[in-house]
Scaffold this motif. Structure first.
Motif, PDB file in Angstrom:
ATOM      1  N   ASP A  19      46.323 -88.107  21.233  1.00  0.00           N
ATOM      2  CA  ASP A  19      47.338 -87.928  22.266  1.00  0.00           C
ATOM      3  C   ASP A  19      48.342 -89.063  22.110  1.00  0.00           C
ATOM      4  OD1 ASP A  19      46.630 -85.557  23.704  1.00  0.00           O
ATOM      5  OD2 ASP A  19      44.796 -86.625  24.252  1.00  0.00           O
ATOM      6  N   ALA A  20      49.349 -88.829  21.262  1.00  0.00           N
ATOM      7  CA  ALA A  20      50.289 -89.893  20.900  1.00  0.00           C
ATOM      8  C   ALA A  20      51.163 -90.269  22.082  1.00  0.00           C
ATOM      9  CB  ALA A  20      51.149 -89.443  19.725  1.00  0.00           C
ATOM     10  N   VAL A  21      51.564 -89.282  22.883  1.00  0.00           N
ATOM     11  CA  VAL A  21      52.372 -89.532  24.083  1.00  0.00           C
ATOM     12  C   VAL A  21      51.749 -88.703  25.208  1.00  0.00           C
ATOM     13  CG1 VAL A  21      54.672 -89.375  25.121  1.00  0.00           C
ATOM     14  CG2 VAL A  21      54.446 -89.962  22.713  1.00  0.00           C
ATOM     15  N   PRO A  39      53.709-101.909  21.065  1.00  0.00           N
ATOM     16  CA  PRO A  39      53.180-102.272  19.757  1.00  0.00           C
ATOM     17  C   PRO A  39      53.194-101.084  18.786  1.00  0.00           C
ATOM     18  CG  PRO A  39      51.390-101.977  21.322  1.00  0.00           C
ATOM     19  CD  PRO A  39      52.671-101.831  22.101  1.00  0.00           C
ATOM     20  N   ASN A  40      52.863-101.335  17.538  1.00  0.00           N
ATOM     21  CA  ASN A  40      52.764-100.255  16.552  1.00  0.00           C
ATOM     22  C   ASN A  40      51.783 -99.206  17.064  1.00  0.00           C
ATOM     23  OD1 ASN A  40      52.952-102.705  14.056  1.00  0.00           O
ATOM     24  ND2 ASN A  40      54.430-101.083  14.307  1.00  0.00           N
ATOM     25  N   GLY A  41      52.156 -97.952  16.907  1.00  0.00           N
ATOM     26  CA  GLY A  41      51.250 -96.872  17.278  1.00  0.00           C
ATOM     27  C   GLY A  41      51.232 -96.559  18.768  1.00  0.00           C
ATOM     28  N   ASP A 161      65.866 -96.037  16.306  1.00  0.00           N
ATOM     29  CA  ASP A 161      64.446 -96.302  16.139  1.00  0.00           C
ATOM     30  C   ASP A 161      64.293 -97.626  15.397  1.00  0.00           C
ATOM     31  OD1 ASP A 161      61.767 -96.016  16.317  1.00  0.00           O
ATOM     32  OD2 ASP A 161      61.600 -94.277  14.993  1.00  0.00           O
ATOM     33  N   GLU A 162      63.833 -98.647  16.100  1.00  0.00           N
ATOM     34  CA  GLU A 162      63.620 -99.982  15.543  1.00  0.00           C
ATOM     35  C   GLU A 162      64.794-100.431  14.677  1.00  0.00           C
ATOM     36  OE1 GLU A 162      59.693-100.728  14.318  1.00  0.00           O
ATOM     37  OE2 GLU A 162      58.981 -99.888  16.190  1.00  0.00           O
ATOM     38  N   PRO A 163      65.951-100.665  15.309  1.00  0.00           N
ATOM     39  CA  PRO A 163      67.170-100.908  14.537  1.00  0.00           C
ATOM     40  C   PRO A 163      67.134-102.135  13.642  1.00  0.00           C
ATOM     41  CG  PRO A 163      67.539-101.330  16.886  1.00  0.00           C
ATOM     42  CD  PRO A 163      66.203-100.658  16.763  1.00  0.00           C
ATOM     43  N   ALA A 324      45.324 -90.190  10.918  1.00  0.00           N
ATOM     44  CA  ALA A 324      46.006 -89.694   9.724  1.00  0.00           C
ATOM     45  C   ALA A 324      47.231 -88.903  10.148  1.00  0.00           C
ATOM     46  CB  ALA A 324      45.056 -88.791   8.959  1.00  0.00           C
ATOM     47  N   HIS A 325      48.343 -89.083   9.470  1.00  0.00           N
ATOM     48  CA  HIS A 325      49.545 -88.326   9.797  1.00  0.00           C
ATOM     49  C   HIS A 325      49.441 -86.928   9.189  1.00  0.00           C
ATOM     50  CE1 HIS A 325      52.505 -91.295  11.504  1.00  0.00           C
ATOM     51  NE2 HIS A 325      51.354 -91.932  11.416  1.00  0.00           N
ATOM     52  N   VAL A 326      49.832 -85.959  10.002  1.00  0.00           N
ATOM     53  CA  VAL A 326      49.771 -84.585   9.514  1.00  0.00           C
ATOM     54  C   VAL A 326      51.145 -83.983   9.311  1.00  0.00           C
ATOM     55  CG1 VAL A 326      47.496 -84.053  10.427  1.00  0.00           C
ATOM     56  CG2 VAL A 326      49.490 -83.758  11.878  1.00  0.00           C
ATOM     57  N   ALA A 327      52.200 -84.657   9.751  1.00  0.00           N
ATOM     58  CA  ALA A 327      53.537 -84.076   9.579  1.00  0.00           C
ATOM     59  C   ALA A 327      54.457 -85.110   8.960  1.00  0.00           C
ATOM     60  CB  ALA A 327      54.078 -83.654  10.932  1.00  0.00           C
TER      61      ALA A 327
END
Ligand code: ATP
Length: 327
Positions: A19-21, A39-41, A161-163, A324-327
């Protein structure tokens, strides 16, 4: 400019669910410069990708730039600029080719793309670099080119995004100036993600702090810092006097979070500057020499620590919920 309610995104990969968001609510008014800090993630990029129509939310709703995110994604895209984390320039392309191509992609005529490109290169200190291959630009110049590409269609709302990730301190400070100018001179509304505390603190009117997919704090940098109870005080004493020093610190009015550390005592107190003379007298009376002292006003990291029990720096070192990233 942005209203989101219950925005959520779940990823499922090889039987694992992330559940990323987790149901984020947010509001950004016209002309605001809002930072999304975590933080990261934590879920920053996932939120940004949803708000910019690059990723469909699992649930929730949002209006971005006056258009409904789910019903009118094309309208949203027309109204926003998006400067992605890695940028999107082709290394063998020349600067003017990238800018003109971007203009054409947004439906500008060739002449308008060139005219708008000239305005942006001037504004972003890229004038004179038109014929350069993008791979020959410095990191800061490439980030400014990314911004020029994101602004080609003169959007009123821009997502970054993180300029400044990966830039040296001077280029970061320079980019902050450009970002401030966008708002001051062109009234652009800005929403940026960052994991740099100093960036959020110095640049943003308002900060949303996200951790593990949830917004844990929200407010101006000053109001967030004021919400943390008290200054942090670190007093150095000899190791065998640390417990007695901690007891003396604990007797100060409003002292809390008193901890004995290897080098002395750490605690919080409402006003560090006025508490110190009293502590010095108490230590003197107990025959404990004070070896060092440090009083720190609360920082955004203290806000994160108070809300999550972790320091943002520790959270960076060990990102939560890796998958693991799926997209
Ligand atoms: N495509 C995906 N498939 C599976 N999990 C994903 C995917 N994209 C993101 N995640 C997971 O969702 C969580 C949030 O990731 P996200 O990239 O939004 O965080 P972030 O705050 O932007 O981090 P960073 O600062 O590193 O960019 C992380 O646990 C990440 O591993």
């Amino acid at each position: 400019m942005i209203t989101a309610r219950g925005l959520a995104r779940r990823f499922t990969a090889r039987g694992r669910t992330v559940d990323a968001v987790k149901g984020v609510d947010l509001d950004v008014a016209e002309g605001e410069l809002v930072g999304f800090l975590g933080p990261n993630g934590a879920g920053k990029t996932t939120t940004l990708r949803m708000l910019t129509t690059l990723l469909r939310p699992t649930s929730g709703e949002a209006t971005v730039g006056g258009c409904d995110l789910l019903q009118d994604p094309v309208g949203v895209r027309r109204h926003i600029g998006y400067v992605a984390q890695g940028g999107g320039t082709a290394p063998e392309c020349r600067v003017h080719e990238e800018i003109e191509l971007q203009g054409r992609l947004y439906g500008l005529s060739k002449a308008d793309s060139i005219r708008r490109g000239a305005e942006l290169t001037e504004q972003l200190d890229l004038a004179g670099l038109d014929q350069r291959l993008t791979k020959t630009l410095s990191g800061g110049q490439r980030r400014r080119l990314d911004i020029a590409l994101g602004l080609i269609h003169a959007p009123r709302l821009v997502f970054f995004d993180e300029p400044t990730t990966g830039l040296d301190p001077q280029s970061r400070a320079n980019l902050w100036e450009h970002i401030r100018d966008l708002r001051a001179e062109h009234g652009v509304t800005l929403f940026l993600t960052t994991h740099y505390l100093d960036e959020a603190d110095s640049l943003c009117d308002r900060i949303l702090v996200i951790d593990n997919g949830e917004i844990v704090a929200e407010g101006s940098p000053d109001s967030l810092k004021a919400s943390v109870s008290g200054d942090r005080v670190v007093v150095g004493v000899a190791e065998d006097s640390a417990s007695a020093a901690a007891e003396a610190a604990g007797r100060l009015e409003g002292a809390h979070e008193v901890t004995v550390t290897g080098e002395g005592v750490r605690f919080r107190v409402p006003r560090g500057d006025t508490a110190m003379p009293e502590l010095l007298r108490a230590l003197d009376a107990a025959g404990i020499p004070m070896l060092s002292m440090q009083v720190q006003r609360p920082t955004l990291d203290d806000v994160f620590l108070t809300m999550t029990g972790r320091s943002l720096r520790d959270a960076e070192a060990a990102p939560a919920g890796e998958a693991a990233h799926v997209a």
